[in-house]
Design a protein around this motif. Structure first.
Motif, PDB file in Angstrom:
ATOM      1  N   THR A 164       0.828  -1.207   0.000  1.00 60.46           N
ATOM      2  CA  THR A 164       0.000   0.000   0.000  1.00 60.46           C
ATOM      3  C   THR A 164       0.859   1.253   0.000  1.00 60.46           C
ATOM      4  O   THR A 164       0.552   2.243  -0.668  1.00 60.46           O
ATOM      5  N   ALA A 165       1.949   1.206   0.737  1.00 61.26           N
ATOM      6  CA  ALA A 165       2.807   2.384   0.886  1.00 61.26           C
ATOM      7  C   ALA A 165       3.679   2.651  -0.332  1.00 61.26           C
ATOM      8  O   ALA A 165       4.017   3.807  -0.616  1.00 61.26           O
ATOM      9  N   MET A 166       4.040   1.597  -1.077  1.00 58.60           N
ATOM     10  CA  MET A 166       5.067   1.726  -2.096  1.00 58.60           C
ATOM     11  C   MET A 166       4.791   2.799  -3.153  1.00 58.60           C
ATOM     12  O   MET A 166       5.700   3.585  -3.481  1.00 58.60           O
ATOM     13  N   PRO A 167       3.581   2.898  -3.709  1.00 62.85           N
ATOM     14  CA  PRO A 167       3.366   3.956  -4.707  1.00 62.85           C
ATOM     15  C   PRO A 167       3.636   5.355  -4.164  1.00 62.85           C
ATOM     16  O   PRO A 167       4.179   6.209  -4.864  1.00 62.85           O
ATOM     17  N   HIS A 168       3.290   5.587  -2.900  1.00 66.87           N
ATOM     18  CA  HIS A 168       3.479   6.901  -2.291  1.00 66.87           C
ATOM     19  C   HIS A 168       4.937   7.132  -1.894  1.00 66.87           C
ATOM     20  O   HIS A 168       5.418   8.266  -1.892  1.00 66.87           O
ATOM     21  N   LEU A 169       5.635   6.038  -1.577  1.00 68.76           N
ATOM     22  CA  LEU A 169       7.069   6.149  -1.310  1.00 68.76           C
ATOM     23  C   LEU A 169       7.824   6.472  -2.599  1.00 68.76           C
ATOM     24  O   LEU A 169       8.738   7.304  -2.609  1.00 68.76           O
ATOM     25  N   LYS A 170       7.420   5.828  -3.687  1.00 65.69           N
ATOM     26  CA  LYS A 170       8.091   6.041  -4.963  1.00 65.69           C
ATOM     27  C   LYS A 170       7.917   7.467  -5.473  1.00 65.69           C
ATOM     28  O   LYS A 170       8.840   8.041  -6.068  1.00 65.69           O
ATOM     29  N   ASP A 171       6.725   8.037  -5.249  1.00 73.29           N
ATOM     30  CA  ASP A 171       6.515   9.402  -5.762  1.00 73.29           C
ATOM     31  C   ASP A 171       6.926  10.477  -4.759  1.00 73.29           C
ATOM     32  O   ASP A 171       6.732  11.666  -4.987  1.00 73.29           O
ATOM     33  N   GLY A 172       7.505  10.036  -3.620  1.00 79.62           N
ATOM     34  CA  GLY A 172       8.095  10.980  -2.679  1.00 79.62           C
ATOM     35  C   GLY A 172       7.114  11.733  -1.804  1.00 79.62           C
ATOM     36  O   GLY A 172       7.484  12.723  -1.176  1.00 79.62           O
ATOM     37  N   ARG A 173       5.882  11.238  -1.679  1.00 76.17           N
ATOM     38  CA  ARG A 173       4.896  11.947  -0.855  1.00 76.17           C
ATOM     39  C   ARG A 173       4.924  11.511   0.608  1.00 76.17           C
ATOM     40  O   ARG A 173       4.420  12.219   1.482  1.00 76.17           O
ATOM     41  N   ILE A 174       5.495  10.337   0.875  1.00 74.15           N
ATOM     42  CA  ILE A 174       5.711   9.892   2.242  1.00 74.15           C
ATOM     43  C   ILE A 174       7.101   9.277   2.323  1.00 74.15           C
ATOM     44  O   ILE A 174       7.735   9.010   1.305  1.00 74.15           O
ATOM     45  N   LYS A 175       7.585   9.061   3.542  1.00 72.24           N
ATOM     46  CA  LYS A 175       8.873   8.389   3.727  1.00 72.24           C
ATOM     47  C   LYS A 175       8.748   7.336   4.818  1.00 72.24           C
ATOM     48  O   LYS A 175       7.983   7.503   5.773  1.00 72.24           O
ATOM     49  N   ALA A 176       9.468   6.237   4.645  1.00 75.50           N
ATOM     50  CA  ALA A 176       9.428   5.116   5.589  1.00 75.50           C
ATOM     51  C   ALA A 176      10.529   5.259   6.624  1.00 75.50           C
ATOM     52  O   ALA A 176      11.655   5.645   6.300  1.00 75.50           O
ATOM     53  N   LEU A 177      10.188   4.925   7.878  1.00 74.56           N
ATOM     54  CA  LEU A 177      11.161   5.006   8.970  1.00 74.56           C
ATOM     55  C   LEU A 177      11.656   3.631   9.421  1.00 74.56           C
ATOM     56  O   LEU A 177      12.734   3.536   9.996  1.00 74.56           O
ATOM     57  N   SER A 178      10.849   2.592   9.202  1.00 73.01           N
ATOM     58  CA  SER A 178      11.268   1.246   9.597  1.00 73.01           C
ATOM     59  C   SER A 178      10.503   0.217   8.790  1.00 73.01           C
ATOM     60  O   SER A 178       9.422   0.492   8.269  1.00 73.01           O
ATOM     61  N   VAL A 179      11.075  -0.981   8.695  1.00 75.69           N
ATOM     62  CA  VAL A 179      10.445  -2.113   8.022  1.00 75.69           C
ATOM     63  C   VAL A 179      10.284  -3.223   9.047  1.00 75.69           C
ATOM     64  O   VAL A 179      11.205  -3.515   9.816  1.00 75.69           O
ATOM     65  N   SER A 180       9.109  -3.871   9.065  1.00 76.26           N
ATOM     66  CA  SER A 180       8.812  -4.822  10.139  1.00 76.26           C
ATOM     67  C   SER A 180       9.386  -6.213   9.923  1.00 76.26           C
ATOM     68  O   SER A 180       9.371  -7.029  10.841  1.00 76.26           O
TER      69      SER A 180
END
Length: 322
Positions: free
Chosen positions: A206-222
């Motif tokens: 779910t997060a990947m499209p928004h991570l790719k376009d730079g609108r959100i950033k990830a802080l950790s992976v579970s």
């Protein structure tokens, strides 16, 4: 219940796969019971895996979507069926978690089911808006220590694995943040982008499209391994105070307890062979899933320590669905 036939192949496929025919039910289809509606992530995995299993078993594999009660209606559907392999269950974290948070749910994955094998794992990420001043999980934890009563995080709901992941972080780091439970995850990413919440726990797909376009950033992976698409983002187990911790979503297949050992062995072998199919692996990877095959014993060995982590989180965070 709407049935979708996913595979119809001749019995000759059994010989090709090196499996021994299971004579008791060899002329009947196998119902693969999925506890969520058609079109969801669990349904997607089932649709990809079922045809390949069917080829190797020489039988039709039919999906039944039995949605409701966080997947527990599907559990009951299988437990009400005969223990002959005619109905198998696609379960996951909910199979183990829901009985912990709802005392009305009485099933036990160890007592009532026989694991056939694990299919996939799916990482979760803690994400923040692109403009957030937090760039690492340590930044977020430090802020929570100072302003936990104001720092908000969104999940798809109470008792979800996303909630568990945030609760695990709060427990291990000894911080408190304000949980904002949504009814499902459809609107969380948009609200995160719009800065209506400080952080959110999202499934990677779910997060990947928004991570790719730079609108959100990830802080950790579970997950226990670094995600190739997020090579600079730490696993939770790499963080100070979280040594070795992992909490991926996972999916596996189960038969009802009492199913003949020969049937269990045949299904397990077919599943593991199916998961080696390159096209299948690509389809799942393209949809954000990590193919993570384990046999029945391997799945049991994987679940047991995960279940201990789940129970610790439930008790520490006092999570309840009643």
């Amino acid at each position: 219940m709407k049935r979708i036939v996913l595979a119809a192949v001749g019995i000759v496929a059994l010989g090709l796969a090196g499996l021994q025919p299971v004579q008791a039910q060899s002329d009947k289809p196998i119902s693969l019971i999925v506890g969520y509606s058609a079109g969801g992530s669990a349904d997607l995995v089932a649709r990809v895996v079922a045809p390949e299993m069917g080829k190797r078993l020489g039988r039709q594999v039919i999906i039944e979507n039995v949605a409701g009660a966080s997947g527990m209606l599907a559990v009951q559907r299988v437990l009400n069926a005969s223990a002959d392999g005619s109905a198998i269950y696609m379960g996951g974290t909910d199979t183990v978690v829901i009985p912990m948070v709802n005392s009305k749910v009485k099933h036990s994955w160890e007592r009532d089911f026989v694991p056939l094998g694990r299919l996939t794992t799916v990482p979760m990420v803690i994400a923040v808006p692109a403009s957030s001043r937090y760039s690492t999980l340590s930044d977020l934890i430090a802020a929570a220590r100072k302003e936990g009563s104001h720092l908000t995080y969104a999940t798809p709901g109470i008792g979800t694995m996303q909630h568990f992941y945030a609760a695990l972080i709060s427990k291990q780091a000894r911080v408190s943040m304000v949980h904002v439970p949504y009814r499902g995850g459809a609107h969380i990413a948009n609200d995160l982008i719009g800065q209506q919440v400080d952080a959110a726990v999202l499934v990677l797909s779910t997060a990947m499209p928004h991570l790719k376009d730079g609108r959100i950033k990830a802080l950790s992976v579970s997950d226990a391994t670094r995600e190739p698409a997020l090579s600079s983002v730490k696993r939770i187990g790499d963080e100070e105070g979280f040594n070795g911790v992992s909490l991926p979503l996972w999916q596996g297949l189960f038969a009802k307890a009492g199913t003949p050992a020969a049937v269990v062995a045949a299904y397990e072998k077919a599943l593991l062979a199916a998961l080696e199919e390159p096209e299948l692996r690509k389809k799942l990877a393209d949809s954000g899933f990590t193919v993570a095959p384990l046999g029945g014993k391997g799945l049991s060995a994987f679940i047991k320590p995960q279940a201990e982590v789940y129970r610790d989180i439930v008790e520490a965070a006092r999570i309840s669905l009643e």
